[in-house]
Design a protein around this motif. Structure first.
Motif, PDB file in Angstrom:
ATOM      1  N   ASP A   3       0.852  -1.181   0.000  1.00  0.00           N
ATOM      2  CA  ASP A   3       0.000   0.000   0.000  1.00  0.00           C
ATOM      3  C   ASP A   3       0.891   1.235   0.000  1.00  0.00           C
ATOM      4  O   ASP A   3       1.917   1.264   0.671  1.00  0.00           O
ATOM      5  N   GLU A  69       3.273  11.112  -2.797  1.00  0.00           N
ATOM      6  CA  GLU A  69       3.436   9.942  -1.933  1.00  0.00           C
ATOM      7  C   GLU A  69       4.170  10.338  -0.664  1.00  0.00           C
ATOM      8  O   GLU A  69       5.211  10.993  -0.704  1.00  0.00           O
ATOM      9  N   LYS A  80      -5.236   9.536  -0.047  1.00  0.00           N
ATOM     10  CA  LYS A  80      -5.757   8.369  -0.758  1.00  0.00           C
ATOM     11  C   LYS A  80      -4.695   7.277  -0.656  1.00  0.00           C
ATOM     12  O   LYS A  80      -3.509   7.548  -0.499  1.00  0.00           O
ATOM     13  N   VAL A  82      -3.129   3.710  -2.409  1.00  0.00           N
ATOM     14  CA  VAL A  82      -2.995   2.960  -3.651  1.00  0.00           C
ATOM     15  C   VAL A  82      -2.508   1.566  -3.295  1.00  0.00           C
ATOM     16  O   VAL A  82      -1.531   1.394  -2.579  1.00  0.00           O
ATOM     17  N   ALA A  84      -0.810  -1.594  -4.789  1.00  0.00           N
ATOM     18  CA  ALA A  84      -0.011  -1.949  -5.964  1.00  0.00           C
ATOM     19  C   ALA A  84       0.287  -3.438  -5.956  1.00  0.00           C
ATOM     20  O   ALA A  84       0.687  -3.997  -4.944  1.00  0.00           O
ATOM     21  N   CYS A  94      -1.969  -0.628 -10.533  1.00  0.00           N
ATOM     22  CA  CYS A  94      -2.447   0.145  -9.385  1.00  0.00           C
ATOM     23  C   CYS A  94      -3.973   0.219  -9.361  1.00  0.00           C
ATOM     24  O   CYS A  94      -4.594   0.458 -10.384  1.00  0.00           O
ATOM     25  N   SER A  95      -4.530  -0.003  -8.221  1.00  0.00           N
ATOM     26  CA  SER A  95      -5.951   0.207  -7.973  1.00  0.00           C
ATOM     27  C   SER A  95      -6.062   1.329  -6.959  1.00  0.00           C
ATOM     28  O   SER A  95      -5.417   1.288  -5.929  1.00  0.00           O
ATOM     29  N   TYR A  96      -6.866   2.316  -7.261  1.00  0.00           N
ATOM     30  CA  TYR A  96      -6.932   3.483  -6.397  1.00  0.00           C
ATOM     31  C   TYR A  96      -8.132   3.420  -5.459  1.00  0.00           C
ATOM     32  O   TYR A  96      -9.227   3.074  -5.862  1.00  0.00           O
TER      33      TYR A  96
END
Length: 104
Positions: A3, A69, A80, A82, A84, A94-96
C-alpha cells in the motif's frame, strides 16, 4: 503487494516561483516557508490541511496541488491509498482507493 499513501499537497515549480511570498502569507497551518526571498518551499507537509489556499494568490502560477506519496498522520489533510500488485512482467498495476470509493 504493498500500500502507498498519497496526500493532496502543494507542489511548487521553482522555475516559475519568483519568491513573492504571497503563498506563504495565506498558508493557515504555516507549512510553506520563503527561502532567502528566492522561492517558497513546503517544509511541513505533515501539517498541511490540503485546503489549497496557497494556489490563488500566485500570479506566476508556480504552485499547484498534486497527490504526493508520503507517510504520516491521515487525520490532517486529504489522503488516498494505492494498492499496488506486481505482475509477471515486472510492471505495477495500481488500484486506487479515494475517499472510500474503489476505482481502476
Amino acid at each position: 503487494m504493498r500500500d502507498a499513501s498519497y496526500k493532496w499537497l502543494p507542489f511548487i515549480d521553482l522555475e516559475k516561483c519568483n519568491g513573492c511570498g504571497k503563498c506563504v502569507e495565506v498558508c493557515t497551518p504555516k507549512c510553506l516557508k520563503l527561502v532567502n526571498d528566492d522561492f517558497a518551499l513546503l517544509f511541513r507537509a505533515n501539517r498541511c490541511d490540503s485546503e489549497g489556499n496557497c494556489i490563488e494568490p500566485c500570479r506566476e502560477e508556480a504552485i499547484r496541488m498534486e497527490w504526493i506519496e508520503m507517510a504520516g498522520d491521515h487525520s490532517t489533510g486529504l489522503w488516498k491509498t494505492v494498492l499496488a500488485l506486481r505482475s509477471n512482467f515486472n510492471e505495477w498495476i495500481c488500484s486506487y482507493y479515494a475517499n472510500g470509493i474503489y476505482s481502476i
